[in-house]
Design a protein around this motif. Structure first.
Motif, PDB file in Angstrom:
ATOM      1  N   TRP A 290       0.831  -1.204   0.000  1.00 56.47           N
ATOM      2  CA  TRP A 290       0.000   0.000   0.000  1.00 56.47           C
ATOM      3  C   TRP A 290       0.865   1.254   0.000  1.00 56.47           C
ATOM      4  CZ3 TRP A 290       0.497   3.688   3.761  1.00 56.47           C
ATOM      5  CH2 TRP A 290       1.190   3.320   4.916  1.00 56.47           C
ATOM      6  N   ARG A 291       1.985   1.217   0.716  1.00 60.16           N
ATOM      7  CA  ARG A 291       2.863   2.386   0.770  1.00 60.16           C
ATOM      8  C   ARG A 291       3.553   2.599  -0.574  1.00 60.16           C
ATOM      9  NH1 ARG A 291       7.101   2.488   5.575  1.00 60.16           N
ATOM     10  NH2 ARG A 291       8.017   0.801   4.346  1.00 60.16           N
ATOM     11  N   ASP A 292       3.991   1.499  -1.203  1.00 61.92           N
ATOM     12  CA  ASP A 292       4.609   1.623  -2.523  1.00 61.92           C
ATOM     13  C   ASP A 292       3.606   2.193  -3.524  1.00 61.92           C
ATOM     14  OD1 ASP A 292       6.950   0.558  -1.527  1.00 61.92           O
ATOM     15  OD2 ASP A 292       6.459  -1.495  -2.108  1.00 61.92           O
ATOM     16  N   ALA A 293       2.352   1.726  -3.448  1.00 63.38           N
ATOM     17  CA  ALA A 293       1.326   2.238  -4.359  1.00 63.38           C
ATOM     18  C   ALA A 293       1.072   3.724  -4.115  1.00 63.38           C
ATOM     19  CB  ALA A 293       0.042   1.437  -4.183  1.00 63.38           C
ATOM     20  N   ALA A 294       1.120   4.134  -2.844  1.00 68.06           N
ATOM     21  CA  ALA A 294       0.907   5.548  -2.523  1.00 68.06           C
ATOM     22  C   ALA A 294       2.029   6.410  -3.095  1.00 68.06           C
ATOM     23  CB  ALA A 294       0.811   5.732  -1.010  1.00 68.06           C
ATOM     24  N   TYR A 295       3.277   5.945  -2.979  1.00 69.37           N
ATOM     25  CA  TYR A 295       4.402   6.703  -3.537  1.00 69.37           C
ATOM     26  C   TYR A 295       4.305   6.790  -5.060  1.00 69.37           C
ATOM     27  CZ  TYR A 295       7.001   6.958   0.870  1.00 69.37           C
ATOM     28  OH  TYR A 295       7.398   7.243   2.147  1.00 69.37           O
ATOM     29  N   GLU A 296       3.922   5.670  -5.699  1.00 67.26           N
ATOM     30  CA  GLU A 296       3.779   5.685  -7.153  1.00 67.26           C
ATOM     31  C   GLU A 296       2.725   6.708  -7.578  1.00 67.26           C
ATOM     32  OE1 GLU A 296       5.312   3.980  -9.590  1.00 67.26           O
ATOM     33  OE2 GLU A 296       6.659   2.822  -8.311  1.00 67.26           O
ATOM     34  N   LEU A 297       1.591   6.718  -6.864  1.00 63.92           N
ATOM     35  CA  LEU A 297       0.527   7.667  -7.185  1.00 63.92           C
ATOM     36  C   LEU A 297       0.990   9.101  -6.956  1.00 63.92           C
ATOM     37  CD1 LEU A 297      -2.390   8.231  -7.972  1.00 63.92           C
ATOM     38  CD2 LEU A 297      -3.030   7.914  -5.570  1.00 63.92           C
ATOM     39  N   ALA A 298       1.744   9.330  -5.871  1.00 67.50           N
ATOM     40  CA  ALA A 298       2.226  10.680  -5.570  1.00 67.50           C
ATOM     41  C   ALA A 298       3.140  11.195  -6.681  1.00 67.50           C
ATOM     42  CB  ALA A 298       2.960  10.687  -4.232  1.00 67.50           C
ATOM     43  N   PHE A 299       4.024  10.339  -7.182  1.00 62.36           N
ATOM     44  CA  PHE A 299       4.919  10.778  -8.262  1.00 62.36           C
ATOM     45  C   PHE A 299       4.150  10.987  -9.562  1.00 62.36           C
ATOM     46  CE2 PHE A 299       8.492   9.451  -5.571  1.00 62.36           C
ATOM     47  CZ  PHE A 299       9.386  10.480  -5.843  1.00 62.36           C
ATOM     48  N   ASP A 300       3.100  10.195  -9.795  1.00 62.39           N
ATOM     49  CA  ASP A 300       2.285  10.428 -10.984  1.00 62.39           C
ATOM     50  C   ASP A 300       1.552  11.769 -10.892  1.00 62.39           C
ATOM     51  OD1 ASP A 300       3.034   8.163 -12.275  1.00 62.39           O
ATOM     52  OD2 ASP A 300       1.270   6.981 -11.737  1.00 62.39           O
ATOM     53  N   VAL A 301       1.040  12.092  -9.703  1.00 60.98           N
ATOM     54  CA  VAL A 301       0.395  13.395  -9.511  1.00 60.98           C
ATOM     55  C   VAL A 301       1.409  14.515  -9.713  1.00 60.98           C
ATOM     56  CG1 VAL A 301      -0.732  14.886  -7.814  1.00 60.98           C
ATOM     57  CG2 VAL A 301      -1.402  12.480  -8.000  1.00 60.98           C
ATOM     58  N   LEU A 302       2.624  14.315  -9.236  1.00 59.02           N
ATOM     59  CA  LEU A 302       3.674  15.321  -9.414  1.00 59.02           C
ATOM     60  C   LEU A 302       3.957  15.546 -10.895  1.00 59.02           C
ATOM     61  CD1 LEU A 302       6.003  17.126  -8.407  1.00 59.02           C
ATOM     62  CD2 LEU A 302       7.414  15.057  -8.247  1.00 59.02           C
ATOM     63  N   ILE A 303       4.098  14.470 -11.644  1.00 58.01           N
ATOM     64  CA  ILE A 303       4.370  14.603 -13.083  1.00 58.01           C
ATOM     65  C   ILE A 303       3.202  15.304 -13.770  1.00 58.01           C
ATOM     66  CG2 ILE A 303       4.679  13.313 -15.237  1.00 58.01           C
ATOM     67  CD1 ILE A 303       6.162  11.178 -13.550  1.00 58.01           C
ATOM     68  N   GLY A 304       1.969  14.934 -13.392  1.00 59.95           N
ATOM     69  CA  GLY A 304       0.806  15.599 -13.975  1.00 59.95           C
ATOM     70  C   GLY A 304       0.777  17.079 -13.661  1.00 59.95           C
ATOM     71  N   ALA A 305       1.139  17.463 -12.428  1.00 58.98           N
ATOM     72  CA  ALA A 305       1.150  18.878 -12.050  1.00 58.98           C
ATOM     73  C   ALA A 305       2.183  19.653 -12.860  1.00 58.98           C
ATOM     74  CB  ALA A 305       1.440  19.011 -10.556  1.00 58.98           C
ATOM     75  N   ILE A 306       3.346  19.033 -13.087  1.00 54.60           N
ATOM     76  CA  ILE A 306       4.381  19.705 -13.890  1.00 54.60           C
ATOM     77  C   ILE A 306       3.888  19.910 -15.316  1.00 54.60           C
ATOM     78  CG2 ILE A 306       6.717  19.484 -14.818  1.00 54.60           C
ATOM     79  CD1 ILE A 306       7.435  17.900 -12.277  1.00 54.60           C
ATOM     80  N   LEU A 307       3.178  18.910 -15.860  1.00 51.75           N
ATOM     81  CA  LEU A 307       2.655  19.039 -17.223  1.00 51.75           C
ATOM     82  C   LEU A 307       1.625  20.152 -17.305  1.00 51.75           C
ATOM     83  CD1 LEU A 307       2.273  15.282 -18.272  1.00 51.75           C
ATOM     84  CD2 LEU A 307       4.071  16.890 -18.918  1.00 51.75           C
ATOM     85  N   VAL A 308       0.779  20.284 -16.293  1.00 48.60           N
ATOM     86  CA  VAL A 308      -0.207  21.367 -16.283  1.00 48.60           C
ATOM     87  C   VAL A 308       0.488  22.715 -16.236  1.00 48.60           C
ATOM     88  CG1 VAL A 308      -2.039  22.446 -14.930  1.00 48.60           C
ATOM     89  CG2 VAL A 308      -2.032  19.967 -15.268  1.00 48.60           C
ATOM     90  N   MET A 309       1.530  22.834 -15.407  1.00 53.11           N
ATOM     91  CA  MET A 309       2.257  24.093 -15.305  1.00 53.11           C
ATOM     92  C   MET A 309       3.010  24.397 -16.591  1.00 53.11           C
ATOM     93  SD  MET A 309       3.657  23.496 -11.415  1.00 53.11           S
ATOM     94  CE  MET A 309       4.509  25.079 -11.256  1.00 53.11           C
ATOM     95  N   ALA A 310       3.426  23.346 -17.319  1.00 55.24           N
ATOM     96  CA  ALA A 310       4.205  23.553 -18.548  1.00 55.24           C
ATOM     97  C   ALA A 310       3.333  23.921 -19.733  1.00 55.24           C
ATOM     98  CB  ALA A 310       5.011  22.292 -18.869  1.00 55.24           C
ATOM     99  N   SER A 311       2.044  23.563 -19.702  1.00 55.26           N
ATOM    100  CA  SER A 311       1.180  23.861 -20.838  1.00 55.26           C
ATOM    101  C   SER A 311       0.740  25.316 -20.785  1.00 55.26           C
ATOM    102  CB  SER A 311      -0.048  22.937 -20.822  1.00 55.26           C
ATOM    103  OG  SER A 311      -0.813  23.149 -19.652  1.00 55.26           O
TER     104      SER A 311
END
Length: 399
Positions: A290-311
């Protein structure tokens, strides 16, 4: 725990460390996995190492006893018991050893030409002990007939053989390749650790991110495990790179931000691999999925946030509209691997590949059309690539 490392070093062999844990701790994991309810250590004195073992054993629900010699075994072992005996310094692969213990009582042996040079005790001209035996508890009473200074392990080996306990050979695939060792010195402990680490990091996806994570584990894992800081360093470093990624994106350095996010993901994956390795080797039993899944999701949200800021922001554009393409991209990357062969899904789960691809789009100033285009390619791949339940082609209906 009576044998010292050397004449100059009185440290018991059982306290040598492999993978950040004492050899005795590895043995404790083995006996607990084998279902032993009582753990008995023969040692001259109780020190902090034994107290640590006692806490681990009692936490797992087993009783723990320390006796100074064979005479102390009286009263702790009954005739109805089966006794699992491990030689001091024995370091087998726990899973292999537990599988061997599934049968009746036995003295486990190996060819003398291999066992004697490795430090195992000779039985006869052709056979040497493998350092492990499962014997009836009634045989332990015969140790009371010996002198107090007799070696309990060696004496019980002879008693078991004289009583007709069967000899069972340890298979070559279990014994060879550094999987069944007798650790007697710091040098042998280091060699065992190198082999142990190499075996546990040999498999896994062959895509760049997991490969780099395994390289980090092999190079820095032993020091982190010995220091007991593997999890803390991994999480802290991963969070630090995530914060650096957000800061870089805030100031408009989107390509660098994506690279920072990828590096943080690799470090966190290496940390998770170290935790899983240690938990498996020491039979920790902790489920960190569950913790590994949470970290994976957190990094995916981070990448998505960077993409939103870059567009680029268009007049009148809603926040949801800016998030739509990144959400679709990340969502497809998370959904598609669940039903597709590992050779394809490994690439979809490798965030290091993703961030370098996206950072290239940023540098090429095509990030705005590139993200939805990449999502469309993933959707097309999901429609075209065969699923796990479709190995070659779709089955034709009959009738």
């Amino acid at each position: 725990m009576m044998e010292p490392v050397s004449a100059d070093d009185p440290t018991p062999r059982a306290f040598l460390r492999v993978g950040g844990a004492m050899v005795a701790r590895h043995q404790l994991s083995l006996v607990l996995a084998a279902g032993c309810g009582r753990v008995i250590c023969i040692a001259r004195a109780i020190g902090p190492e034994l107290v640590e073992l006692q806490h681990d054993a009692e936490k797992a629900g087993a009783s723990f006893h320390v006796v100074p010699g064979s005479r102390g075994l009286s009263g702790l072992v009954t005739a109805a018991d089966e006794v699992l005996v491990l030689a001091e310094g024995l370091l087998p692969t726990a899973g292999d050893a537990v599988r061997l213990l599934g049968g009746p009582p036995a003295v486990f042996v190996q060819p003398a030409e291999a066992g004697i040079p490795a430090g195992f005790e000779r039985i006869d001209l052709n056979q040497a002990s493998a350092g492990m035996m499962l014997v009836p508890g009634r045989l332990v009473d015969r140790l009371m007939e010996l002198t107090p200074d007799a070696d309990p392990g060696s004496a019980l080996l002879r008693i078991a053989l004289q009583a007709g306990v069967a000899q069972r050979a340890v298979p070559d695939e279990v014994r060879l390749g550094g999987r069944w060792l007798l650790v007697r010195s710091e040098g042998e402990a280091q060699a065992a650790e190198d082999g142990w680490m190499a075996r546990h990091t040999a498999g896994g996806p062959a895509t760049p991110g997991p490969v780099v994570a395994r390289m980090l584990v092999r190079h820095f894992g032993p020091a982190l495990l010995h220091g007991g800081s593997a999890s803390l360093v991994g999480v802290t470093t991963g969070v630090l790179f995530a914060a650096m990624a957000l800061a870089a994106a805030w100031f408009g350095f989107f390509a660098i931000a994506l690279v920072f996010a990828g590096v943080g993901w690799v470090i966190r994956r290496a940390s998770g691999l170290l935790e899983a390795l240690q938990s498996e080797a020491l039979a920790g039993g902790n489920d960190n999925s569950w913790r590994d899944a949470a970290y994976e999701l957190a990094f995916d949200v981070l990448i998505g946030a960077i993409l939103v800021m870059a567009s680029p922001s268009l007049p009148g554009e809603l926040l949801f509209e800016r998030w739509f393409a990144p959400i679709m991209l990340i969502g497809l990357l998370r959904l598609l691997p669940r039903g597709f062969p590992s050779e394809w899904s490994a690439w979809a789960t490798d965030r290091l590949v993703l961030v370098f691809l996206l950072s290239g789009m940023v540098v090429g100033r095509v990030i705005d059309p590139g993200v939805p285009a990449l999502a469309a390619l993933l959707l097309l791949a999901g429609l075209v690539l065969p699923r796990d339940d479709e190995p070659g082609k779709r089955a034709s209906p009959v009738g």
